[in-house]
Design an enzyme around this catalytic site. Structure first.
Site, PDB file in Angstrom:
ATOM      1  N   LYS A 178       0.894  -1.175   0.000  1.00 43.09           N
ATOM      2  CA  LYS A 178       0.000   0.000   0.000  1.00 43.09           C
ATOM      3  C   LYS A 178       0.925   1.216   0.000  1.00 43.09           C
ATOM      4  CE  LYS A 178      -2.033   2.886   2.085  1.00 43.09           C
ATOM      5  NZ  LYS A 178      -1.797   4.306   1.747  1.00 43.09           N
ATOM      6  N   GLU A 254       8.979   1.076  11.573  1.00 44.85           N
ATOM      7  CA  GLU A 254      10.007   2.118  11.414  1.00 44.85           C
ATOM      8  C   GLU A 254       9.270   3.450  11.474  1.00 44.85           C
ATOM      9  OE1 GLU A 254      12.194   1.066   7.822  1.00 44.85           O
ATOM     10  OE2 GLU A 254      13.343  -0.388   8.971  1.00 44.85           O
ATOM     11  N   CYS A 288      13.286  10.811   7.855  1.00 43.68           N
ATOM     12  CA  CYS A 288      13.055  10.395   9.243  1.00 43.68           C
ATOM     13  C   CYS A 288      14.311  10.543  10.080  1.00 43.68           C
ATOM     14  CB  CYS A 288      12.578   8.949   9.285  1.00 43.68           C
ATOM     15  SG  CYS A 288      13.728   7.824   8.468  1.00 43.68           S
ATOM     16  N   GLU A 390       7.880  16.017  16.309  1.00 46.76           N
ATOM     17  CA  GLU A 390       8.434  15.872  14.958  1.00 46.76           C
ATOM     18  C   GLU A 390       7.684  16.816  14.019  1.00 46.76           C
ATOM     19  OE1 GLU A 390       7.491  12.366  12.490  1.00 46.76           O
ATOM     20  OE2 GLU A 390       9.635  12.180  12.119  1.00 46.76           O
TER      21      GLU A 390
HETATM   22  P1  NAD Z   1       1.886   8.251   7.769  1.00 50.04           P
HETATM   23  O1  NAD Z   1       2.006   7.462   9.019  1.00 50.04           O
HETATM   24  O2  NAD Z   1       0.916   9.355   7.719  1.00 50.04           O
HETATM   25  O3  NAD Z   1       1.497   7.289   6.550  1.00 50.04           O
HETATM   26  C1  NAD Z   1       2.286   6.165   6.209  1.00 50.04           C
HETATM   27  C2  NAD Z   1       1.424   5.157   5.490  1.00 50.04           C
HETATM   28  O4  NAD Z   1       0.472   4.592   6.398  1.00 50.04           O
HETATM   29  C3  NAD Z   1       0.626   5.710   4.326  1.00 50.04           C
HETATM   30  O5  NAD Z   1       0.665   4.780   3.269  1.00 50.04           O
HETATM   31  C4  NAD Z   1      -0.781   5.820   4.909  1.00 50.04           C
HETATM   32  O6  NAD Z   1      -1.793   5.763   3.956  1.00 50.04           O
HETATM   33  C5  NAD Z   1      -0.816   4.600   5.810  1.00 50.04           C
HETATM   34  N1  NAD Z   1      -1.795   4.643   6.902  1.00 50.04           N
HETATM   35  C6  NAD Z   1      -2.231   5.722   7.591  1.00 50.04           C
HETATM   36  N2  NAD Z   1      -3.106   5.336   8.554  1.00 50.04           N
HETATM   37  C7  NAD Z   1      -3.210   3.978   8.479  1.00 50.04           C
HETATM   38  C8  NAD Z   1      -3.958   2.997   9.183  1.00 50.04           C
HETATM   39  N3  NAD Z   1      -4.760   3.329  10.192  1.00 50.04           N
HETATM   40  N4  NAD Z   1      -3.836   1.712   8.812  1.00 50.04           N
HETATM   41  C9  NAD Z   1      -3.010   1.348   7.814  1.00 50.04           C
HETATM   42  N5  NAD Z   1      -2.277   2.240   7.087  1.00 50.04           N
HETATM   43  C10 NAD Z   1      -2.375   3.541   7.425  1.00 50.04           C
HETATM   44  O7  NAD Z   1       3.365   8.731   7.441  1.00 50.04           O
HETATM   45  P2  NAD Z   1       3.832   9.700   6.262  1.00 50.04           P
HETATM   46  O8  NAD Z   1       3.301  11.063   6.554  1.00 50.04           O
HETATM   47  O9  NAD Z   1       3.527   9.052   4.966  1.00 50.04           O
HETATM   48  O10 NAD Z   1       5.418   9.667   6.444  1.00 50.04           O
HETATM   49  C11 NAD Z   1       6.111  10.512   7.301  1.00 50.04           C
HETATM   50  C12 NAD Z   1       6.418   9.815   8.607  1.00 50.04           C
HETATM   51  O11 NAD Z   1       7.165   8.630   8.353  1.00 50.04           O
HETATM   52  C13 NAD Z   1       7.277  10.622   9.559  1.00 50.04           C
HETATM   53  O12 NAD Z   1       6.807  10.477  10.858  1.00 50.04           O
HETATM   54  C14 NAD Z   1       8.660   9.974   9.417  1.00 50.04           C
HETATM   55  O13 NAD Z   1       9.506  10.151  10.535  1.00 50.04           O
HETATM   56  C15 NAD Z   1       8.287   8.554   9.223  1.00 50.04           C
HETATM   57  N6  NAD Z   1       9.370   7.802   8.588  1.00 50.04           N
HETATM   58  C16 NAD Z   1      10.087   6.905   9.330  1.00 50.04           C
HETATM   59  C17 NAD Z   1      11.150   6.214   8.748  1.00 50.04           C
HETATM   60  C18 NAD Z   1      11.976   5.223   9.531  1.00 50.04           C
HETATM   61  O14 NAD Z   1      12.707   4.455   8.914  1.00 50.04           O
HETATM   62  N7  NAD Z   1      11.897   5.187  10.854  1.00 50.04           N
HETATM   63  C19 NAD Z   1      11.459   6.437   7.406  1.00 50.04           C
HETATM   64  C20 NAD Z   1      10.695   7.359   6.679  1.00 50.04           C
HETATM   65  C21 NAD Z   1       9.647   8.029   7.279  1.00 50.04           C
END
Ligand code: NAD
Length: 486
Positions: A178, A254, A288, A390
């Site tokens: 997804k 992550e 991140c 963040e």
């Molecule tokens: P997000 O959590 O808003 O979304 C990530 C994904 O989860 C999307 O595909 C979204 O549609 C899906 N999603 C949202 N709610 C869901 C649910 N209830 N059930 C299943 N799927 C769901 O994150 P974002 O805004 O896309 O990305 C930014 C975030 O990602 C920041 O917090 C960043 O720190 C983190 N990040 C972490 C790493 C790491 O390796 N630790 C790497 C990159 C980004």
């Protein structure tokens, strides 16, 4: 108008409901494509296709054959490099110079690395004594987890998706991906690549959509899914963990960060400023592992702040294709509203704005994009939301410190624990801090440098589990114990 479709069992599909959503280019807010939104029927079809592939040709393939196909996937991504580059740049607005250097090459490399790693994994083997003196052999067999749900963010779309799909497939699993609703395009292109090189239908599937009450939730709660690997925001991770608990599904998380950089007075100042400039502003601060808190030892505080402010002002925003462009827009106007709310809070709390603090003036159609100024603040208390939460934008707060003990306390005083960077020429101190900072990865005089065989992941609210090299194989396989009486 272009349409972005699901990819199920080797075929591109529209949603039965006909529901679509818009994919917009953050550079000028222009419409790139209409993306089909998966309902339960599409998610169900994708999980069933993944299960059938597992029970079919993919499940019967030898490790060598699988690894060979994954090398072919990497080669095909490289052959279609420009298609991937254009799609990634249109979805994210990031400079071509960055995506051509990082996102696309790493997207291909993730398949090669794990194809090679999986061929060299040892297993446990013990010769046991038994009371009758004949003995027994005990050994562990690695088997795939099964159908893996891969939920991805938008900041490094191809890189982070393949970081999961590569090892999952190398270990013999099948996947339903997804992608983020903001960046669906390179995942779709990867479907074409899978077909071109002959990966069997159903091994790699994509369903598009959002999180709650959409494809993300339908996938993570699906009873046919055996494991969930997620990269994204911490609160989303918590929601997915709850969803996973019903099915007792294996999860890898992550999550977010609020990463410190620590600059000691004995550092190489020029290198510390250059590295911190990258760690704060790369990818418009949407990394991140990026730095949002900087602690500088008092004797060099003023000089460091002056130089970081100057560096921020040289980060020229512009069209991704322009070689002079140093920084792109944020991912969307919606994300800009969130980042700007922190810019406003900083102002309201009396921060000193060293650089930036608002929206840059852009010409023509670029004025419609999600641009934002690279920003440096000083003077906020550690309790400020700007310093604690963040933001995921091109900004940081810089504060002075006096002692090593004090800065360890400040750096660790956060619910997050993803990454840290330390700038010092004092070798013993660097090692001491490396062990004391509560983070998954700690850089000394560097940032974003990592051998992909090493463990990657976060502590505290930044995640659960480690991926990378054999650590990924730990997550994407299950060990079975076989005991043979001799
Ligand atoms: P997000 O959590 O808003 O979304 C990530 C994904 O989860 C999307 O595909 C979204 O549609 C899906 N999603 C949202 N709610 C869901 C649910 N209830 N059930 C299943 N799927 C769901 O994150 P974002 O805004 O896309 O990305 C930014 C975030 O990602 C920041 O917090 C960043 O720190 C983190 N990040 C972490 C790493 C790491 O390796 N630790 C790497 C990159 C980004």
């Amino acid at each position: 108008m272009r349409e972005t479709l699901h990819f199920v069992n080797g075929e591109f599909l529209r949603s039965a409901s006909g529901r679509t959503f818009e994919n917009r280019n953050p550079v000028d807010n222009s419409l790139i494509a209409r993306v089909h939104e998966a309902g339960r029927p599409e998610v169900d079809a994708a999980v069933r296709a993944a299960r059938a592939a597992l029970d079919g040709p993919w499940g019967r393939m030898s490790v060598d054959e699988r690894a060979g196909l994954l090398h072919a996937v990497a080669a095909e991504i490289n052959r279609r490099f420009d298609d991937f580059l254009q799609a990634e740049v249109a979805d994210t607005g990031k400079p071509v110079s960055l995506a051509s250097h990082l996102d696309i090459p790493r997207g291909a490399a993730n398949f090669k690395i794990f194809a090679d790693t999986v061929k060299n994994v040892p297993t446990e083997f013990f010769q046991m004594a038994t009371p009758d003196g004949t003995g027994a052999l005990n050994y562990a067999v690695r088997v795939p987890k099964g159908v893996v749900a891969v939920i991805c963010p938008w900041n490094l779309p191809l890189l982070l998706m393949t970081w999961k799909v590569g090892p999952a497939l190398a270990c013999g699993n099948t996947v339903v991906v997804k992608p983020s609703e903001e960046t669906p395009s390179t995942a779709a292109l990867l479907g074409e690549v899978m077909n071109a090189v002959g990966v069997p239908p159903g091994v790699y599937n994509i369903v598009h959509g959002f999180g709650p009450d959409s494809a993300g939730e339908f996938l993570t709660t699906h009873p046919g899914v055996n494991a969930i690997t997620f990269t994204g925001e911490t609160n989303t991770g918590a929601a997915i963990l709850k969803a996973a608990s019903d099915g007792i599904k294996a999860t890898s998380m992550e999550l977010g960060g609020k990463n410190p950089a620590i600059v000691f007075a004995d550092c190489d100042l020029e290198q510390a400023v250059e590295t911190t400039t990258r760690s704060v502003f790369a990818n418009c601060g949407q990394v991140c592992l990026g730095t949002e808190r900087v602690y500088v030892e008092r004797p060099i505080f003023d000089e460091f702040v002056k130089r970081l402010g100057e560096a921020a002002r040289t980060m020229k925003p512009g069209r991704p294709q322009d070689a002079a462009t140093k920084i792109g827009p944020l991912i969307s106007l919606e994300h800009r509203r969130k980042v700007l709310s922190y810019y406003e809070k900083a102002k309201a709390e009396g921060a000193t704005i060293v650089a930036g603090g608002g929206i840059p003036t852009m010409e023509g159609e670029l004025a419609e994009g999600a641009w934002i100024e690279p920003t440096v603040w000083t003077g906020l208390p550690e309790t400020s939301a700007v310093v604690r939460e963040e933001i995921f934008g091109p900004c940081c707060h810089v504060a002075p410190f006096d002692t090593e003990e004090e800065v360890i306390r400040l750096a660790n005083d956060t619910p997050y624990g993803l990454a840290a960077a330390i700038h010092t020429t004092h070798l013993a101190r660097a090692h001491r801090l490396g062990a004391k900072l509560e983070v998954g990865i700690c850089w000394i005089n560097s940032w974003f440098l990592r051998d992909l065989r090493t463990p990657f992941g976060g502590s505290k609210r930044s995640g659960i589990g480690r991926e990378g090299g054999v650590h990924s194989l730990e997550f994407y396989t299950e060990l079975r114990n076989v005991c043979v009486k001799l």
